[in-house]
Structure formats: structure tokens, C-alpha cells
Design a protein around this motif. Structure first.
Motif, PDB file in Angstrom:
ATOM      1  N   PHE A 276       0.833  -1.203   0.000  1.00 41.72           N
ATOM      2  CA  PHE A 276       0.000   0.000   0.000  1.00 41.72           C
ATOM      3  C   PHE A 276       0.869   1.256   0.000  1.00 41.72           C
ATOM      4  N   LEU A 277       1.956   1.240   0.781  1.00 42.86           N
ATOM      5  CA  LEU A 277       2.793   2.432   0.861  1.00 42.86           C
ATOM      6  C   LEU A 277       3.569   2.670  -0.435  1.00 42.86           C
ATOM      7  N   ILE A 278       4.302   1.647  -0.883  1.00 45.07           N
ATOM      8  CA  ILE A 278       5.213   1.859  -2.007  1.00 45.07           C
ATOM      9  C   ILE A 278       4.446   2.097  -3.303  1.00 45.07           C
ATOM     10  N   THR A 279       3.413   1.302  -3.558  1.00 47.18           N
ATOM     11  CA  THR A 279       2.644   1.467  -4.795  1.00 47.18           C
ATOM     12  C   THR A 279       1.761   2.701  -4.733  1.00 47.18           C
ATOM     13  N   GLY A 280       1.125   2.911  -3.579  1.00 47.77           N
ATOM     14  CA  GLY A 280       0.251   4.077  -3.447  1.00 47.77           C
ATOM     15  C   GLY A 280       1.012   5.382  -3.582  1.00 47.77           C
ATOM     16  N   LEU A 281       2.150   5.485  -2.898  1.00 45.58           N
ATOM     17  CA  LEU A 281       2.935   6.723  -2.964  1.00 45.58           C
ATOM     18  C   LEU A 281       3.549   6.929  -4.350  1.00 45.58           C
ATOM     19  N   ALA A 282       3.968   5.843  -4.991  1.00 44.12           N
ATOM     20  CA  ALA A 282       4.537   5.972  -6.341  1.00 44.12           C
ATOM     21  C   ALA A 282       3.485   6.485  -7.332  1.00 44.12           C
ATOM     22  N   GLU A 283       2.267   5.963  -7.218  1.00 41.29           N
ATOM     23  CA  GLU A 283       1.194   6.440  -8.099  1.00 41.29           C
ATOM     24  C   GLU A 283       0.844   7.896  -7.796  1.00 41.29           C
ATOM     25  N   ALA A 284       0.839   8.259  -6.515  1.00 43.89           N
ATOM     26  CA  ALA A 284       0.547   9.650  -6.145  1.00 43.89           C
ATOM     27  C   ALA A 284       1.623  10.586  -6.701  1.00 43.89           C
ATOM     28  N   LEU A 285       2.886  10.150  -6.627  1.00 42.92           N
ATOM     29  CA  LEU A 285       3.980  10.961  -7.176  1.00 42.92           C
ATOM     30  C   LEU A 285       3.830  11.131  -8.683  1.00 42.92           C
ATOM     31  N   GLN A 286       3.484  10.034  -9.362  1.00 44.04           N
ATOM     32  CA  GLN A 286       3.296  10.090 -10.811  1.00 44.04           C
ATOM     33  C   GLN A 286       2.164  11.050 -11.172  1.00 44.04           C
ATOM     34  N   GLU A 287       1.062  10.980 -10.442  1.00 47.17           N
ATOM     35  CA  GLU A 287      -0.067  11.877 -10.704  1.00 47.17           C
ATOM     36  C   GLU A 287       0.301  13.334 -10.433  1.00 47.17           C
ATOM     37  N   PHE A 288       1.080  13.556  -9.370  1.00 45.71           N
ATOM     38  CA  PHE A 288       1.505  14.922  -9.029  1.00 45.71           C
ATOM     39  C   PHE A 288       2.355  15.510 -10.149  1.00 45.71           C
ATOM     40  N   LEU A 289       3.297  14.716 -10.659  1.00 41.11           N
ATOM     41  CA  LEU A 289       4.163  15.200 -11.734  1.00 41.11           C
ATOM     42  C   LEU A 289       3.362  15.445 -13.011  1.00 41.11           C
ATOM     43  N   THR A 290       2.434  14.535 -13.293  1.00 42.03           N
ATOM     44  CA  THR A 290       1.604  14.690 -14.494  1.00 42.03           C
ATOM     45  C   THR A 290       0.755  15.956 -14.407  1.00 42.03           C
ATOM     46  N   ALA A 291       0.238  16.235 -13.219  1.00 41.29           N
ATOM     47  CA  ALA A 291      -0.598  17.424 -13.034  1.00 41.29           C
ATOM     48  C   ALA A 291       0.169  18.701 -13.336  1.00 41.29           C
TER      49      ALA A 291
END
Length: 337
Positions: A276-291
Motif C-alpha cells: 500500500f505504501l510503495i505502490t500508493g505513494l509511487a502512483e501519487a507521485l506520478q499523478e503529481f508530476l503529471t498534473a
């Protein structure tokens, strides 16, 4: 069975676990399509992490080639469906049998001839690479061209053939993860589990006490590889395409072990928390950069490396042991929870 399942589990831990499970069951009804996809990926890595944890966390045998069992399960399930029309649930026992056979061959060669530690890890990588090259030239499953499962826009969910909407796949992987968690809980508190922990802590001492270390390490690799194969079947029917270069790549094995290492190797909740931590945070980081219009290739892998480095330096036993003490869920001083 129920007594063994609930033994030594604090009551407030059961309440907390029930709330988490209720949240996971209700999550698809409140999540959009993207978030549901992320949750499916998280649970997939939680499941494979639990299966890997049997090998390394419980029995102390480092495997860096678990993508082999995912790939064998995936290709077996997909090939049986494409060539013979055999559904995934009927093909799953065959996939498990093939993965267990592969694991037993690796285990026999390693444990019988004293291959241990980093050399055992290299052996598992070698077998995974052999499989990747072999499947690359295996025409029956389309080799490097890729094996594709028939895809249709199904209006209804077909659970028997695993054809349908993402919500159905979510509940399938959630059920698989819950079953794997309960199985590991029972194993860890069984005679086999205690022998595994003795071997993990000091194999020479365990052998001097009369424990047949070869037998119990073989049991560990058989259970771990067999548990991993259903993840491959799920992978094949969820993504609908398989390529040897992707399926057996060593990066797939690394992704499997990240969750348990960050969450806590040898613990029951570690692989789940870590996923939950590693995958969730990685996806959140990807979304943040994309935004913000940023497209940085390989940013997730860099993030995984940074997380791994921080956890190893600050929490060498993973996140779960101190978190369990904080929540008063672990009365023992050992890493198990």
C-alpha cells in the motif's frame, strides 16, 4: 481451526482488522476507475509479497526470481484458455502444479548441494532468465510476439472465465489476498512455521536440534511457488497479454519483494502495508508530476530506490514492527506480528 486463527490476537486488533477489511470491501463503490486500477495493482503486489514472504520471511531463503512462478502461472492459465478453452479456475491447479514442480527442482538443486545465501538468490535469478529466454522461443505460446487473450466488451461479469469489469477483478484479488493472509497466519503458528523460524535464525542450530532442514526448506519453496502461481493466472486474465521480456524480467521479481522489505520481512502485515505504501505513494507521485506537466522517465524506479534506502537506514526491520508496537498489536519483542 478458528481457535488457532484467533490465538494470541488482541481483541482491538480484530476490531481494527475488521474495519480495514470493511473499508477494502466498500472501496470500489467510492473509487473512480483510476483509483480502482491502483487498488488492484496494490493488492496484486500485496498477494505476491505474502507468497514471497513464506520463502524469505519465514524460512530465511532469499529468492530473487519469483517472477518465474508468476510467469509460469500466467502462461499456463492463458495457454490453457486460448488453446483448449479451459477456464482460469480449472487451469489454476495445473498452473500451481507446474510452479511447484519448478520450485522443487530449484530447491532440490540448491538445498541438496548446499547452495545458500547470495548463491541461492543468483540461482533463482538464473532459472528466471532461462525461462525468459525459453519462452521467447516457445512458439506454442507465440514466443516474443506475445500471447493475447481474447477480449470483448462484456456487459456482464463472467467470474467463471474471469472476463468482465475491473470491480470483479478487484474482489478476486482481494479474496486471494485474504486467503493467502489467513493461510500464512496459520502456517506461522504451526509446527512447520516454528521450524521455518528456527532455520531462519540459525540453520546449524536447527539441524543440531534434529530438524530436517532440507525437508522444511523444500516445503517452504513448494508453498511459496504454489501460492505465487495464482497471481500469474490473475495477471494474465487482467492484462490479457503476456510477453516473456516483461513477465520474466528481473524487475518484476524486484517489484514483488519491495513491499515485504519496506513493510517488514517475516511479518504477516508487512507485505500488505509495504504494498500500500510503495505502490500508493509511487502512483501519487506520478499523478503529481503529471498534473504539473512533468514526464520524467523511470521516476517510479528512482522513488522505489529512495524508499528502500530510507527504510533500510531508519527501519531495518521494516515499517510494520514499530507500527504494531505503536498500535499495541504486538506483545512480543520478535519481528513477527
Amino acid at each position: 481451526m478458528m481457535g488457532l486463527l484467533l490465538r494470541d490476537v488482541p481483541r482491538h486488533a480484530l476490531v481494527l482488522l475488521a474495519l480495514v477489511l470493511a473499508g477494502l470491501i466498500a472501496a470500489p463503490w467510492f473509487a473512480n476507475d483510476y483509483l480502482l486500477t491502483v487498488l488492484i495493482v496494490i493488492l496484486y503486489f500485496a498477494y505476491t509479497g505474502i507468497a514471497w514472504n513464506v520463502m524469505m520471511g519465514f524460512a530465511g531463503q532469499l529468492s530473487l526470481g519469483h517472477a518465474l512462478y508468476v510467469g509460469l502461472g500466467a502462461y499456463t492459465g492463458a495457454a490453457l484458455y486460448v488453446h483448449f478453452g479451459i477456464g482460469p479456475w480449472l487451469g489454476m491447479p495445473i498452473a500451481i502444479a507446474i510452479a511447484v514442480a519448478a520450485g522443487m527442482i530449484i530447491g532440490f538443486l540448491a538445498f541438496r548441494f548446499g547452495v545458500a545465501g547470495v548463491y541461492f538468490a543468483i540461482l533463482t535469478i538464473a532459472f528466471c532468465e532461462f525461462a525468459r529466454v525459453g519462452f521467447d522461443h516457445f512458439g506454442w505460446v507465440s514466443g516474443s510476439s506475445g500471447l493475447f487473450l481474447p477480449v470483448s466488451n462484456y456487459a456482464r461479469n463472467d467470474l467463471w472465465n474471469l472476463r468482465g469489469q475491473p470491480m470483479m477483478f478487484y474482489y478476486v484479488i482481494l479474496a486471494l489476498t485474504a486467503v493467502a493472509f489467513v493461510l500464512c497466519h496459520l502456517l506461522l503458528r504451526s509446527r512447520v512455521g516454528y521450524f521455518w523460524q528456527a532455520i531462519r535464525e540459525d540453520e546449524v542450530a536447527a539441524r543440531s536440534l534434529g530438524i530436517n532442514t532440507f525437508r522444511y526448506k523444500m516445503i517452504a519453496i513448494a508453498i511459496s511457488s504454489g501460492m505465487t502461481a495464482p497471481a500469474g493466472v490473475f495477471y494474465a486474465f487482467y492484462y490479457n497479454n503476456l510477453f516473456p521480456e516483461q513477465t520474466f524480467h528481473i524487475l518484476r521479481s524486484i517489484e514483488i519483494i519491495l513491499g515485504p522489505i519496506i513493510g517488514g520481512v517475516g511479518t504477516l502485515f508487512g507485505p500488505v502495508i509495504g504494498a500500500f505504501l510503495i505502490t500508493g505513494l509511487a502512483e501519487a507521485l506520478q499523478e503529481f508530476l503529471t498534473a504539473y506537466g512533468l514526464d520524467i522517465p523511470g521516476v517510479k524506479r528512482v522513488f522505489y530506490g529512495v524508499c528502500l534506502l530510507l527504510v533500510i537506514m531508519a527501519l531495518p526491520h521494516g515499517i510494520w514492527p514499530p507500527l504494531a508496537r505503536l498500535l499495541r498489536l504486538d506483545k512480543r519483542k520478535t519481528p513477527e506480528a
